[in-house]
Motif scaffolding. Structure first.
Motif, PDB file in Angstrom:
ATOM      1  N   UNK A   1      21.661  56.412  38.534  1.00 13.61           N
ATOM      2  CA  UNK A   1      22.006  55.734  39.910  1.00 13.61           C
ATOM      3  C   UNK A   1      22.777  56.779  40.699  1.00 13.61           C
ATOM      4  N   UNK A   2      21.757  57.972  40.749  1.00 14.29           N
ATOM      5  CA  UNK A   2      22.471  59.203  41.748  1.00 14.29           C
ATOM      6  C   UNK A   2      21.563  60.260  41.918  1.00 14.29           C
ATOM      7  N   UNK A   3      21.985  61.205  42.765  1.00 19.25           N
ATOM      8  CA  UNK A   3      21.501  62.455  42.779  1.00 19.25           C
ATOM      9  C   UNK A   3      21.949  63.313  41.726  1.00 19.25           C
ATOM     10  N   UNK A   4      21.126  63.906  40.982  1.00 24.54           N
ATOM     11  CA  UNK A   4      21.489  64.923  39.820  1.00 24.54           C
ATOM     12  C   UNK A   4      21.452  66.452  40.264  1.00 24.54           C
ATOM     13  N   UNK A   5      22.590  66.931  40.368  1.00 22.66           N
ATOM     14  CA  UNK A   5      22.418  68.512  40.741  1.00 22.66           C
ATOM     15  C   UNK A   5      22.755  69.443  39.437  1.00 22.66           C
ATOM     16  N   UNK A   6      21.788  70.294  39.411  1.00 24.35           N
ATOM     17  CA  UNK A   6      22.121  71.003  38.170  1.00 24.35           C
ATOM     18  C   UNK A   6      21.945  72.556  38.474  1.00 24.35           C
ATOM     19  N   UNK A   7      23.035  73.521  38.367  1.00 25.27           N
ATOM     20  CA  UNK A   7      22.990  74.700  38.957  1.00 25.27           C
ATOM     21  C   UNK A   7      23.726  75.667  37.929  1.00 25.27           C
ATOM     22  N   UNK A   8      23.496  76.966  38.162  1.00 21.59           N
ATOM     23  CA  UNK A   8      23.967  77.956  37.496  1.00 21.59           C
ATOM     24  C   UNK A   8      24.865  79.013  38.447  1.00 21.59           C
ATOM     25  N   UNK A   9      25.758  79.749  37.971  1.00 20.42           N
ATOM     26  CA  UNK A   9      26.489  80.679  39.009  1.00 20.42           C
ATOM     27  C   UNK A   9      25.790  81.912  39.053  1.00 20.42           C
ATOM     28  N   UNK A  10      25.371  82.511  39.939  1.00 20.77           N
ATOM     29  CA  UNK A  10      24.802  83.543  40.161  1.00 20.77           C
ATOM     30  C   UNK A  10      25.482  84.628  41.195  1.00 20.77           C
ATOM     31  N   UNK A  11      26.775  84.462  41.128  1.00 19.98           N
ATOM     32  CA  UNK A  11      27.808  85.203  41.893  1.00 19.98           C
ATOM     33  C   UNK A  11      27.614  86.815  41.732  1.00 19.98           C
ATOM     34  N   UNK A  12      27.738  87.294  40.315  1.00 21.39           N
ATOM     35  CA  UNK A  12      27.833  88.593  40.128  1.00 21.39           C
ATOM     36  C   UNK A  12      26.525  89.355  40.550  1.00 21.39           C
ATOM     37  N   UNK A  13      25.579  88.582  40.187  1.00 21.88           N
ATOM     38  CA  UNK A  13      23.977  89.089  40.366  1.00 21.88           C
ATOM     39  C   UNK A  13      23.835  89.452  41.855  1.00 21.88           C
ATOM     40  N   UNK A  14      24.389  88.342  42.616  1.00 23.22           N
ATOM     41  CA  UNK A  14      23.927  88.493  44.302  1.00 23.22           C
ATOM     42  C   UNK A  14      24.786  89.259  44.773  1.00 23.22           C
ATOM     43  N   UNK A  15      26.247  89.365  44.395  1.00 23.58           N
ATOM     44  CA  UNK A  15      27.255  90.428  44.868  1.00 23.58           C
ATOM     45  C   UNK A  15      26.582  91.933  44.789  1.00 23.58           C
ATOM     46  N   UNK A  16      25.993  92.115  43.399  1.00 21.36           N
ATOM     47  CA  UNK A  16      25.625  93.242  43.159  1.00 21.36           C
ATOM     48  C   UNK A  16      24.473  93.615  44.084  1.00 21.36           C
ATOM     49  N   UNK A  17      23.588  92.729  44.224  1.00 15.94           N
ATOM     50  CA  UNK A  17      22.218  92.952  45.317  1.00 15.94           C
ATOM     51  C   UNK A  17      22.786  93.141  46.596  1.00 15.94           C
ATOM     52  N   UNK A  18      23.838  92.534  47.095  1.00 21.46           N
ATOM     53  CA  UNK A  18      24.034  92.763  48.525  1.00 21.46           C
ATOM     54  C   UNK A  18      24.573  94.171  48.521  1.00 21.46           C
ATOM     55  N   UNK A  19      25.701  94.689  47.506  1.00 23.93           N
ATOM     56  CA  UNK A  19      26.350  96.041  47.661  1.00 23.93           C
ATOM     57  C   UNK A  19      25.071  96.940  47.582  1.00 23.93           C
ATOM     58  N   UNK A  20      24.118  96.837  46.656  1.00 22.70           N
ATOM     59  CA  UNK A  20      23.149  97.714  46.645  1.00 22.70           C
ATOM     60  C   UNK A  20      22.273  97.879  47.721  1.00 22.70           C
ATOM     61  N   UNK A  21      22.032  96.720  48.485  1.00 26.68           N
ATOM     62  CA  UNK A  21      21.201  96.819  49.916  1.00 26.68           C
ATOM     63  C   UNK A  21      22.103  97.531  50.776  1.00 26.68           C
ATOM     64  N   UNK A  22      23.296  97.129  50.750  1.00 29.06           N
ATOM     65  CA  UNK A  22      24.239  97.991  51.975  1.00 29.06           C
ATOM     66  C   UNK A  22      24.015  99.567  51.678  1.00 29.06           C
ATOM     67  N   UNK A  23      24.183  99.888  50.172  1.00 25.62           N
ATOM     68  CA  UNK A  23      24.297 101.243  49.943  1.00 25.62           C
ATOM     69  C   UNK A  23      23.028 101.861  50.357  1.00 25.62           C
ATOM     70  N   UNK A  24      21.818 101.164  50.100  1.00 24.77           N
ATOM     71  CA  UNK A  24      20.293 101.594  50.333  1.00 24.77           C
ATOM     72  C   UNK A  24      20.336 101.919  51.780  1.00 24.77           C
ATOM     73  N   UNK A  25      20.965 100.826  52.589  1.00 26.48           N
ATOM     74  CA  UNK A  25      20.738 100.953  54.311  1.00 26.48           C
ATOM     75  C   UNK A  25      21.461 102.236  54.669  1.00 26.48           C
ATOM     76  N   UNK A  26      22.727 102.188  54.209  1.00 27.68           N
ATOM     77  CA  UNK A  26      23.907 103.214  54.582  1.00 27.68           C
ATOM     78  C   UNK A  26      22.938 104.890  54.268  1.00 27.68           C
ATOM     79  N   UNK A  27      22.338 104.942  52.973  1.00 28.08           N
ATOM     80  CA  UNK A  27      21.572 106.069  52.823  1.00 28.08           C
ATOM     81  C   UNK A  27      20.496 106.313  53.864  1.00 28.08           C
ATOM     82  N   UNK A  28      19.715 105.344  53.966  1.00 31.07           N
ATOM     83  CA  UNK A  28      18.500 105.305  55.027  1.00 31.07           C
ATOM     84  C   UNK A  28      19.063 105.930  56.440  1.00 31.07           C
ATOM     85  N   UNK A  29      20.111 105.428  56.757  1.00 30.56           N
ATOM     86  CA  UNK A  29      20.791 105.854  57.864  1.00 30.56           C
ATOM     87  C   UNK A  29      21.098 107.302  58.074  1.00 30.56           C
TER      88      UNK A  29
END
Length: 251
Positions: free
Chosen positions: A116-144
């Motif tokens: 009798x409800x909406x079932x939400x099942x998720x996993x924490x991907x914080x570490x992976x997401x932040x690592x990708x954000x930092x990597x993208x920022x680093x690559x953008x800075x290198x390109x600039x």
């Protein structure tokens, strides 16, 4: 028969409890109007809220404000289409104010009397997401930096700089640091502190003119070409020419 049936239910419940107790993923059951009915132990461990701070509260209060409009629209779509398995990517707010990035699935089981409800099942991907954000920022800075270096070489090693109006980040080439006689490690890469440090090298009577031209270039896309006396951070007297040209992309 009844005794065996009840025994089977108890064993199933014990198995389920043991399973969810040790899952890193978490499960939340939400009512049709968005109220949390159940949250697995990993929900409390991840976000730091107590049982009383969670059960009976709106599930949307735990979402990042920027995610609310889409999350509510998706929730309405799931209510209207119970047959779909909806994928979710959300940012959840920890009790301490930090943000958790999660992804997973959401299923409408309102018609199932056992759920009798909406079932939400998720996993924490914080570490992976932040690592990708930092990597993208680093690559953008290198390109600039690489782009600036190439341009600078084409104009006879004159120092170059770029200010990104959207991100409000300032980048200098190596030659620009040399002209100012500033160690680049003294200023964080991309920091707008570059602007203030540069202005300090101009005589007081020219600073306002330089700053007005810079702001006019940002706000009105007006280029400028100015000549001024200049005192480096180590006290060396120079004459410099500073040129700025706005580059407009996608309006």
């Amino acid at each position: 028969m009844a005794k065996n049936k009840n025994s089977g239910k108890i064993k199933s419940q014990i198995f389920f409890n043991a399973l969810v107790e040790n899952l890193s993923d978490f499960i939340v059951v939400i009512s049709a109007d968005g109220i949390i009915k159940y949250a697995s132990p990993s929900f409390y461990r991840m976000l730091g809220y107590s049982h009383t701070e969670t059960i009976g509260k709106s599930a949307f209060t735990f979402l990042h404000p920027d995610d609310l409009p889409k999350a509510k629209e998706d929730y309405k779509a799931l209510l209207a289409n119970p047959e779909i398995l909806q994928q979710v990517n959300l940012r959840l707010l920890n009790k301490n104010g930090s943000i958790h990035y999660v992804n997973g699935n959401r299923k409408n089981l309102l018609s199932d009397p056992e759920v009798d409800g909406i079932v939400l099942s998720v996993r924490d991907i914080t570490d992976i997401t932040i690592s990708n954000i930092l990597l993208n920022e680093k690559n953008e800075m290198l390109e600039v930096r690489q782009r600036l270096l190439n341009v600078t070489e084409l104009i006879s090693k004159v120092g170059g700089w770029e200010y990104d109006v959207i991100t409000q980040k300032m980048f200098w080439t190596e030659e620009t640091y040399r002209i100012h006689e500033i160690n680049k490690n003294e200023i964080d890469a991309g920091s707008t502190s570059h602007i203030n440090r540069s202005l300090e090298c101009y005589p007081p009577e020219d600073r306002q003119k330089i700053l007005e031209a810079f702001n006019n270039c940002i706000n009105n896309a007006e280029p400028y070409d100015l000549v001024s006396s200049f005192i480096t951070c180590k006290g060396k007297n120079l004459w410099v020419r500073t040129i700025a040209k706005p580059i407009i992309e996608n309006n």
